[in-house]
Design a protein around this motif. Structure first.
Motif, mmCIF file in Angstrom:
data_model
loop_
_atom_site.group_PDB
_atom_site.id
_atom_site.type_symbol
_atom_site.label_atom_id
_atom_site.label_comp_id
_atom_site.label_asym_id
_atom_site.label_seq_id
_atom_site.Cartn_x
_atom_site.Cartn_y
_atom_site.Cartn_z
ATOM 1 N N ILE A 1 92.642 92.984 16.730
ATOM 2 C CA ILE A 1 93.846 92.382 16.151
ATOM 3 C C ILE A 1 93.738 92.492 14.641
ATOM 4 C CG2 ILE A 1 94.342 90.858 18.094
ATOM 5 C CD1 ILE A 1 92.946 88.608 16.639
ATOM 6 N N TRP A 2 94.838 92.834 13.975
ATOM 7 C CA TRP A 2 94.728 93.120 12.548
ATOM 8 C C TRP A 2 96.031 92.865 11.808
ATOM 9 C CZ3 TRP A 2 97.520 97.515 10.731
ATOM 10 C CH2 TRP A 2 98.059 98.331 11.732
ATOM 11 N N PHE B 1 90.758 92.595 10.005
ATOM 12 C CA PHE B 1 90.800 92.634 11.466
ATOM 13 C C PHE B 1 89.678 91.815 12.091
ATOM 14 C CE2 PHE B 1 87.738 95.951 10.483
ATOM 15 C CZ PHE B 1 86.821 95.890 11.526
ATOM 16 N N GLU C 1 99.320 92.692 14.321
ATOM 17 C CA GLU C 1 99.170 93.974 15.013
ATOM 18 C C GLU C 1 97.986 93.930 15.981
ATOM 19 O OE1 GLU C 1 101.439 96.145 14.503
ATOM 20 O OE2 GLU C 1 102.352 95.285 12.707
ATOM 21 N N THR C 2 98.062 94.779 17.006
ATOM 22 C CA THR C 2 96.970 94.876 17.960
ATOM 23 C C THR C 2 96.840 96.300 18.473
ATOM 24 O OG1 THR C 2 96.047 93.984 20.025
ATOM 25 C CG2 THR C 2 98.431 94.236 19.914
ATOM 26 N N HIS D 1 88.725 90.941 19.514
ATOM 27 C CA HIS D 1 89.067 89.816 20.386
ATOM 28 C C HIS D 1 88.848 90.217 21.832
ATOM 29 C CE1 HIS D 1 92.255 87.931 23.009
ATOM 30 N NE2 HIS D 1 91.499 86.892 22.679
ATOM 31 N N TYR E 1 86.213 85.682 19.533
ATOM 32 C CA TYR E 1 86.626 86.481 18.392
ATOM 33 C C TYR E 1 85.397 86.822 17.544
ATOM 34 C CZ TYR E 1 91.273 84.630 19.493
ATOM 35 O OH TYR E 1 92.430 84.282 20.129
ATOM 36 N N TYR F 1 97.462 87.748 12.342
ATOM 37 C CA TYR F 1 97.149 89.143 12.673
ATOM 38 C C TYR F 1 98.283 89.667 13.564
ATOM 39 C CZ TYR F 1 92.345 87.979 11.244
ATOM 40 O OH TYR F 1 91.236 87.572 10.549
#
Length: 381
Positions: free
Chosen positions: A312-313, A354, A327-328, A357, A366, A325
């Motif tokens: 995830i970022w 990022f 985006e994934t 996860h 995480y 976050y």
């Protein structure tokens, strides 16, 4: 003759008047004021008292509740939530036996109104509780619970994380290097990760008190365990609800209320460790508008079932705020231990932040946050 009779009559009336006055004065002087029996002067009910089942109610017997999302001490119940869960507030708090008035406080809500707290947790009513003693709000959505004075364990919900805390909202942790009923945190480790211990366990109704136990660690100190795994505080958690210890050294993690116990019947090393995740490879910097590869490893877990793992970022440092976050990468699955990789098409400039996860045996884990500096492309002439 008439004048003599009139004189005698006047003398008689005067005597009767004087005698009547003396009798009245004597009766008045001998009267004793009626005193109200002691204890019958308006008895004031305490603002908060304990029910026969040991949960807190107000002076009319209406049940009070705690909200797990209030872990930081401020109220997260706003707007339409308040129609269902009205706030409880008393300017002056008097309490019944079994309660301590110093445990109560007051916060100012974002709308400017006041709300009474207990050990830092804001107090509420439940609108569907009609009669004194009703507890229809108990366990609603697994986030609302009756307010008990004897909780030693409670649940916190914060930023998509659900974890257990002590009665005052301080976060508790597991150490992946521990074994069932054995603490491997020794010496200097215990200065950073003090043990958690309480003599009696009282937890919310969705948890089983029998899942908690007590061990004696290598220092000779008693320590509480949850599903056989020792519990700790983190010294850098300076405020209630802090989760600064999450993912430290890829070995320390918050404890979910539904965390599965550790099997004592298997000799497989990975099966006796709590779930863990760590990033194994990524570039510290990269040119913009390129694809970079991140690798990570997921280990531990009782069954080791990885139902979801990804990177995830986003473009801002999010810390513990997972929702930052946006985006994934592609979601992957598997069984522990396993290494994964994913590619990310990074932007032309700035920085990328990022975390790795995974959901292992139903528990979210995480990695610590990592950063990739982006080198802006320059045009050559």
């Amino acid at each position: 003759m008439k004048s003599i009779f009139l004189f005698i009559s006047l003398i008689g009336i005067l005597i009767i008047f004087l005698l009547g006055g003396c009798i009245e004065q004597q009766q008045t002087g001998n009267q004793t004021p009626v005193k109200k029996p002691e204890g019958q002067t308006s008895v004031e009910q305490p603002a908060v008292k304990l029910s026969t089942e040991n949960y807190m109610v107000d002076d009319k017997g209406k049940t009070l509740y705690l909200f797990t999302k209030d872990a930081k001490g401020d109220s997260k119940c706003i707007d339409s939530c308040l129609k269902i869960w009205p706030v409880f507030y008393r300017e002056k708090i008097s309490v019944s036996s079994g309660l301590n008035s110093s445990d109560f406080g007051t916060i100012t809500r974002t709308d400017g109104t006041k709300q009474t707290t207990y050990k830092g947790w804001p107090l509420y009513y439940f609108s569907s509780d009609v009669n004194p003693g009703d507890i229809k709000g108990e366990g609603v959505n697994s986030i609302w619970f009756i307010a008990r004075q004897d909780y030693t364990i409670f649940i916190a919900d914060k930023e998509n994380l659900k974890f257990i805390v002590d009665a005052k909202g301080n976060t508790l942790y597991n150490f992946t290097k521990d074994q069932p009923d054995v603490s491997n945190c020794k010496g200097g480790c215990l200065k950073a990760w003090p043990v958690f211990y309480v003599e009696n366990i009282v937890a919310p109704s969705i948890m089983n008190n029998s899942d908690f136990g007590v061990i004696t660690n290598s220092e000779g100190a008693k320590q509480t365990t949850y599903k056989k795994m020792p519990l700790y505080y983190y010294i850098n958690d300076t405020a209630r609800g802090d989760t600064n210890g999450q993912g430290v050294n890829d070995a320390w993690f918050i404890v979910e209320p539904a965390a599965k116990g550790i099997s004592t019947n298997t000799q497989n090393a990975s099966s006796i460790l709590a779930p863990a995740i760590r990033v194994t490879s990524f570039p510290q910097s990269a040119h913009g508008d390129t694809v970079i590869t991140i690798k990570w490893e997921v280990t531990g877990g009782t069954a080791g079932e990885i139902s979801n793992t990804a990177i995830i970022w986003g473009y801002n440092s999010a810390g513990a705020n997972i929702s930052d976050y946006p985006e994934t990468t592609l979601v992957q699955t598997g069984k522990t231990p396993k290494e994964y990789s994913a590619g990310i098409n990074i932007p032309s400039s700035g920085a990328l932040y990022f975390k790795a996860h995974a959901i292992v045996d139903g528990s979210n884990i995480y990695s610590p946050e990592n950063q990739i500096s982006i080198i802006q492309q320059t045009s050559g002439y």
